[in-house]
Design a protein around this motif. Structure first.
Motif, mmCIF file in Angstrom:
data_model
loop_
_atom_site.group_PDB
_atom_site.id
_atom_site.type_symbol
_atom_site.label_atom_id
_atom_site.label_comp_id
_atom_site.label_asym_id
_atom_site.label_seq_id
_atom_site.Cartn_x
_atom_site.Cartn_y
_atom_site.Cartn_z
ATOM 1 N N ALA A 1 0.833 -1.210 0.000
ATOM 2 C CA ALA A 1 0.000 0.000 0.000
ATOM 3 C C ALA A 1 0.865 1.257 0.000
ATOM 4 O O ALA A 1 0.622 2.188 -0.777
ATOM 5 C CB ALA A 1 -0.929 -0.009 1.212
ATOM 6 N N ARG A 2 1.877 1.276 0.831
ATOM 7 C CA ARG A 2 2.759 2.460 0.912
ATOM 8 C C ARG A 2 3.592 2.624 -0.360
ATOM 9 O O ARG A 2 3.770 3.729 -0.857
ATOM 10 C CB ARG A 2 3.670 2.350 2.129
ATOM 11 N N PHE A 3 4.095 1.531 -0.862
ATOM 12 C CA PHE A 3 4.920 1.579 -2.077
ATOM 13 C C PHE A 3 4.083 2.067 -3.255
ATOM 14 O O PHE A 3 4.536 2.894 -4.045
ATOM 15 C CB PHE A 3 5.524 0.208 -2.350
ATOM 16 N N SER A 4 2.866 1.593 -3.358
ATOM 17 C CA SER A 4 1.981 2.031 -4.438
ATOM 18 C C SER A 4 1.731 3.532 -4.365
ATOM 19 O O SER A 4 1.725 4.220 -5.394
ATOM 20 C CB SER A 4 0.648 1.285 -4.365
ATOM 21 N N THR A 5 1.561 4.040 -3.164
ATOM 22 C CA THR A 5 1.351 5.478 -2.976
ATOM 23 C C THR A 5 2.579 6.273 -3.407
ATOM 24 O O THR A 5 2.469 7.275 -4.122
ATOM 25 C CB THR A 5 1.008 5.782 -1.506
ATOM 26 N N VAL A 6 3.754 5.823 -2.994
ATOM 27 C CA VAL A 6 4.990 6.520 -3.363
ATOM 28 C C VAL A 6 5.198 6.476 -4.871
ATOM 29 O O VAL A 6 5.548 7.487 -5.496
ATOM 30 C CB VAL A 6 6.206 5.942 -2.608
ATOM 31 N N LEU A 7 4.974 5.338 -5.484
ATOM 32 C CA LEU A 7 5.106 5.238 -6.940
ATOM 33 C C LEU A 7 4.174 6.221 -7.638
ATOM 34 O O LEU A 7 4.578 6.928 -8.565
ATOM 35 C CB LEU A 7 4.806 3.814 -7.416
ATOM 36 N N ALA A 8 2.935 6.286 -7.190
ATOM 37 C CA ALA A 8 1.966 7.189 -7.799
ATOM 38 C C ALA A 8 2.368 8.650 -7.603
ATOM 39 O O ALA A 8 2.224 9.465 -8.521
ATOM 40 C CB ALA A 8 0.579 6.936 -7.215
#
Length: 111
Positions: free
Chosen positions: A42-49
């Protein structure tokens, strides 16, 4: 009888050694229970976005910079690696790297 070896060398899984290192560190911290994999995703997806890295991922530097940023955020929140200390250490390594003659071992000074 000798084993048959392929006529080609396989492509490396990671483009840079540090990519493998940050990946391995993340997996180890997850296995040690420092965070759950679903929280990581969840956190990685947010940072990527946030960085616009959610398209055409090829496992390059921008992908692993986001990976490292995510890991640093989690470790700062848990107190394992507070942001100011990480920033200072990063600055110390950069200064040491820039002050080290080409080919010499980079070392942090004691001061």
């Amino acid at each position: 009888m000798s084993a048959c070896l392929p006529a080609y060398a396989p492509e490396p899984v990671f483009q840079q050694p540090w990519h493998a290192q940050v990946f391995g560190l993340t997996v180890t911290l997850n296995e040690n229970g420092d965070f759950t994999w679903s929280d990581w995703v969840a956190r990685f997806s947010t940072v990527l976005a946030q960085h616009g890295v959610d398209k055409d991922l090829d496992g390059g530097d921008d992908y692993f910079h986001a990976w490292l940023e995510t890991l640093e955020l989690i470790l700062a929140e848990t107190g394992a690696a507070p942001g100011p200390e990480v920033d200072q250490l990063r600055n110390d390594w950069e200064r040491a790297y820039l002050d080290t003659p080409h080919g010499a071992v980079v070392r942090l000074s004691d001061s």
